[in-house]
Design a protein around this motif. Structure first.
Motif, short mmCIF file in Angstrom:
data_model
loop_
_atom_site.label_atom_id
_atom_site.label_comp_id
_atom_site.label_asym_id
_atom_site.label_seq_id
_atom_site.Cartn_x
_atom_site.Cartn_y
_atom_site.Cartn_z
N UNK A 206 0.82 -1.22 0.00
CA UNK A 206 0.00 0.00 0.00
C UNK A 206 0.86 1.27 0.00
N UNK A 207 2.13 1.12 0.37
CA UNK A 207 3.01 2.29 0.48
C UNK A 207 3.99 2.41 -0.68
N UNK A 208 3.75 1.63 -1.74
CA UNK A 208 4.70 1.64 -2.86
C UNK A 208 4.95 3.06 -3.38
N UNK A 209 3.89 3.88 -3.39
CA UNK A 209 4.04 5.24 -3.92
C UNK A 209 4.05 6.29 -2.82
N UNK A 210 4.40 5.83 -1.63
CA UNK A 210 4.39 6.72 -0.47
C UNK A 210 5.57 6.33 0.42
N UNK A 211 6.78 6.62 -0.06
CA UNK A 211 7.98 6.09 0.60
C UNK A 211 8.78 7.13 1.37
N UNK A 212 8.22 8.29 1.62
CA UNK A 212 9.06 9.34 2.21
C UNK A 212 9.59 8.93 3.59
N UNK A 213 8.77 8.22 4.39
CA UNK A 213 9.25 7.80 5.71
C UNK A 213 10.41 6.81 5.56
N UNK A 214 10.29 5.92 4.58
CA UNK A 214 11.36 4.93 4.36
C UNK A 214 12.68 5.64 4.04
N UNK A 215 12.60 6.65 3.20
CA UNK A 215 13.84 7.32 2.79
C UNK A 215 14.37 8.28 3.85
N UNK A 216 13.51 8.67 4.79
CA UNK A 216 14.03 9.39 5.96
C UNK A 216 14.90 8.44 6.77
N UNK A 217 14.44 7.19 6.85
CA UNK A 217 15.24 6.17 7.55
C UNK A 217 16.57 5.92 6.84
N UNK A 218 16.50 5.89 5.51
CA UNK A 218 17.74 5.70 4.74
C UNK A 218 18.71 6.84 5.06
N UNK A 219 18.16 8.04 5.09
CA UNK A 219 19.01 9.19 5.38
C UNK A 219 19.62 9.09 6.78
N UNK A 220 18.83 8.59 7.72
CA UNK A 220 19.32 8.44 9.09
C UNK A 220 20.41 7.37 9.18
N UNK A 221 20.21 6.27 8.44
CA UNK A 221 21.16 5.14 8.53
C UNK A 221 22.42 5.36 7.70
N UNK A 222 22.37 6.24 6.72
CA UNK A 222 23.51 6.56 5.85
C UNK A 222 24.22 5.32 5.28
N UNK A 223 23.51 4.47 4.53
CA UNK A 223 24.19 3.31 3.92
C UNK A 223 25.14 3.75 2.81
#
Lengths: 432, 319
Positions: A206-223
């Motif tokens: 349901x969130x395929x087109x609503x990923x902003x929270x996911x990418x905030x996590x990516x930014x926090x984790x800095x892979x």
């Protein structure tokens, strides 16, 4: 009276339709196509179904079929829904189906237990249950040219070749369903062995087109790198979000479901540098593709627009048909029969030879890595390559990368053993 | 003890240590919240006018966006395509009223709800037949919507503001304010409220039910088109977009099915809440991916303790 007449006519019409769909001539071979031209993943399903059908239609037009038998492609719409997929299976298996290509891990998992019962093999080309690569445990299921685990091992090797993977943090963004979670056991296994750390970022359907929270996590984790196991609308959204947080695009790699034209065309220039794994060639500069254009597309017998021929998903569907066609030919040769059965097809899928010489012979030289079919290895230890989006098209940027078979195979065997242990009356085979 | 620390101390430590990330999260929550409000508004308008929960609102978002992109692909300039799409949505509104609402007037709510499921299937099939199932790029630049981003430096970190997000928030806010004013301060708005209270009483004082329904279905179509443009600019135009509308459900439960301010506040609460929860609590405690259910848990709590929502009308029935 009139009502009765209408009802009677309708009944006759329905009965005659059933007759038409269930009886095929002695010199035809029935190949079911579980397609999804509708639903949330139609963008991938449509070109795949087109490429799949067009190759068989080309063989019919150019060669008169395979071994003198015409090929009949019976399409059934699943909308990428496992329940509908099973309904399609049940509705078409009686037509003399040679093998099923479900194009969905969910449908594949449903069909795996049915295959040995109905004696119709399942070819989940590069997807589905990774453990099905172990031929001894899964005699009726195949996942040529490489399982998800093999593919992930190739991607990790690619990352290693780009400045080393040791000490790096890999972000793994995945569709939070069976398909997306499939390579997690391999990441867990390889992380300590190769010396990297990995962090997962699940994305719900349901969130395929609503990923902003996911990418905030990516930014926090800095892979250091991101690997995507995405599908459909999830991919362009992920690439746009990556661009938004200024993640270096050339350190973002998708798997082979995350790198089609349909995925990156809506992104355009913003996705420049994004990479994806692939195992089938891109473009139409192959004699086999030219034959498809000549005999099918130009003849007005394709559902595909001419511009779509040669795109990633079209060519993938076509490659799937190539494996099927090679297995059919191998089965005919082994049994001496023109009209083969599902059981014969299983034999064909274990014995076909798609080496470099054969690829050249069928007009697909350089299109893909050779596949070594065998009783023991149902994934063929196929290699992948990496392609990169240049803002408007995909360009191949790496040589073929072989999987880490020495690491992956024991894991596959372990998983296969576990799967079989949980079944009752499961029949395995001995491969000598 | 470790769990308590993860819940009550560590999230706030992270917020303090990374203020740029906190600001970015709040901004993302605000943008998502305004878009949720916009989608929820489409539901509220139709529910207020007819008591129908419009299951088709999600596919209307997709259909409107597909029409716009499809018409533009025929070589029609973007702004003309936008006007033509509004025309299509007006036609859709009239058709729905003529062929669905009018024949079903005074039928139980569940019948009307089922009819909107029927509309959903018609729009899915029609959309796929006319435009195909392949994803398409939204014509963001052609419509004059901004691209690019601005960066704000905060305590050694950065907060990125996508220009399309700024535009989305402004457009959504203007549309919401405009519709709220239209339906609260105009004659049609008063007529809408009368229709919402009692169809037959409204008819008896000369209010045209049909006219009001066409107006609200068209307004819902305009909302759907706006939501489609703004959301598709963040990803693509595909049928997967219709599930975004599901996010409006918890917004409606929170704000109340009949309240326009409720849709706004509910959308913002869900927008801020899901981003903050996922980043600071969801990932450390649950491994992430909480966005898909967080809003529904909040809605469930509201259903248990305040079923009419924050601003909904309390239902008192004589037994």
């Amino acid at each position: 009276m009139l009502k009765k007449l209408i009802l009677g006519a309708a009944a006759i019409a329905v009965a005659s339709t059933v007759q038409v769909t269930t009886s095929y001539a002695e010199d035809t071979l029935y190949i079911p196509s579980l397609s999804y031209r509708t639903g949330p993943f139609a963008g991938a399903g449509t070109p795949i179904a087109n490429g799949f059908a067009d190759y068989f239609n080309m063989l019919n037009a150019r060669d008169g079929g395979i071994g003198g038998a015409k090929l009949v492609v019976g399409e059934c719409e699943t909308a990428y829904n496992a329940q509908k997929g099973v309904e399609c299976y049940e509705a078409t298996k009686g037509n003399g189906a040679l093998a099923y290509n479900p194009y969905s891990t969910g449908i594949t998992l449903q069909l795996i237990p049915k295959a040995p019962v109905d004696k119709i093999p399942v070819l989940s080309m590069g997807y589905g249950l990774s453990a099905a690569a172990v031929g001894e445990k899964f005699p009726w299921t195949f996942n040529y040219p490489a399982s998800y685990w093999s593919q992930m091992s190739s991607i990790l090797q690619y990352i290693d070749s780009q400045g080393g993977i040791k000490g790096k943090k890999i972000g793994f963004i995945y569709l939070d369903v069976g398909y997306g979670k499939e390579p997690i056991p391999l990441l867990d296994k390889l992380a300590p062995e190769m010396g990297f750390e990995w962090v997962g970022f699940p994305v719900g359907v349901k969130e395929m087109q609503n990923q902003s929270a996911t990418w905030l996590n990516v930014r926090k984790e800095r892979p250091d790198w991101m690997v995507a196991w995405s599908f459909g609308a999830m991919t362009p959204t992920a690439v746009k979000e990556a661009a938004k947080i200024r993640f270096p695009m050339d350190k973002f790699i998708g798997n082979w479901w995350s790198g089609a034209h349909a995925d990156l065309e809506p992104v355009g220039e913003a996705g420049k540098g994004y990479k994806a794994a692939n195992f089938s060639g891109v473009g139409t500069d192959f004699p086999a593709l030219q034959d498809v254009i000549k005999h099918v597309v130009d003849a007005g017998n394709s559902q595909a627009a001419k511009d779509d021929i040669g795109k990633v998903n079209y060519n993938r569907g076509l490659f799937n048909a190539v494996i099927m066609a090679e297995a059919i030919a191998a089965a005919q040769k082994a049994t001496g029969k023109v009209k083969i059965t599902g059981e014969d097809m299983r034999l064909g899928l274990e014995t076909f030879v798609l080496d470099e010489a054969r690829l050249k012979e069928i007009g697909l030289e350089g299109f893909t890595a050779p596949i070594k079919a065998s009783c023991k290895d149902h994934e063929g230890a196929g290699s992948i390559f990496i392609q990169q989006w240049d803002g408007s098209d995909w360009k191949r940027t790496s040589d073929l990368i072989a999987p880490m078979t020495d690491v992956v195979r024991p894991l596959l065997e372990e998983a296969a053993e576990k799967y079989v242990g949980e079944q009752t009356g499961w029949k395995t085979q001995s491969c000598g | 003890m470790e769990l308590l620390k993860q819940i009550f101390i560590e999230p706030f430590e992270t917020m303090y240590a990374l203020p740029d990330l906190l600001l970015q999260t709040l901004w993302e929550g605000f943008v998502s919240g305004t878009l949720y409000s916009l989608i929820a508004l489409g539901f509220v308008l139709i529910f207020k006018a007819s008591g129908v929960f419009n299951f088709a609102q999600g596919i209307m978002v997709v259909f409107a966006a597909l029409c716009l992109v499809g018409i533009h692909a025929l070589g029609v300039p973007a702004y003309l395509a936008l006007i033509l799409t509004l025309g299509v949505m007006a036609l859709l509104a009239m058709s729905v009223v003529q062929f669905v609402m009018k024949p079903l007037v005074n039928q139980p709510d569940i019948i009307l709800f089922m009819s909107t499921i029927g509309i959903t299937f018609i729009l899915i099939a029609g959309g796929q037949i006319i435009f195909g199932g392949e994803p398409k790029a939204m014509i963001t630049e052609e419509l004059g919507l901004p691209t690019g981003s601005s960066v704000l430096e905060v305590s050694g970190g950065i907060v990125i503001f996508q220009h399309i997000d700024i535009a989305a928030a402004i457009i959504a806010a203007i549309l919401i304010a405009g519709l709220a004013l239209f339906f609260n301060k105009t004659k049609i708005g008063r007529a809408l409220r009368a229709v919402a209270d009692d169809h037959q009483a409204a008819l008896s004082v000369g209010i045209s039910l049909e006219q009001i329904w066409v107006v609200v279905w068209f307004a819902a179509g305009v909302v759907a088109l706006t939501a489609g443009i703004l959301w598709a600019a963040k990803s693509d135009v595909s049928f997967a977009l219709q599930v975004i509308a599901l996010k409006a459900l918890p917004v409606l439960v929170l704000g109340g099915f009949t309240s326009i301010p409720g849709a706004i506040i509910g959308g913002l609460i869900i927008g801020f809440g899901e981003k903050l929860f996922d980043l600071y609590w969801g990932v450390p405690l649950l491994g992430g991916g909480t966005e898909s259910w967080f809003a529904f848990i909040i809605a469930l709590l509201f259903l248990l303790y305040r079923p009419e929502g924050l601003f909904g009308e309390k239902l008192i029935e004589r037994i």
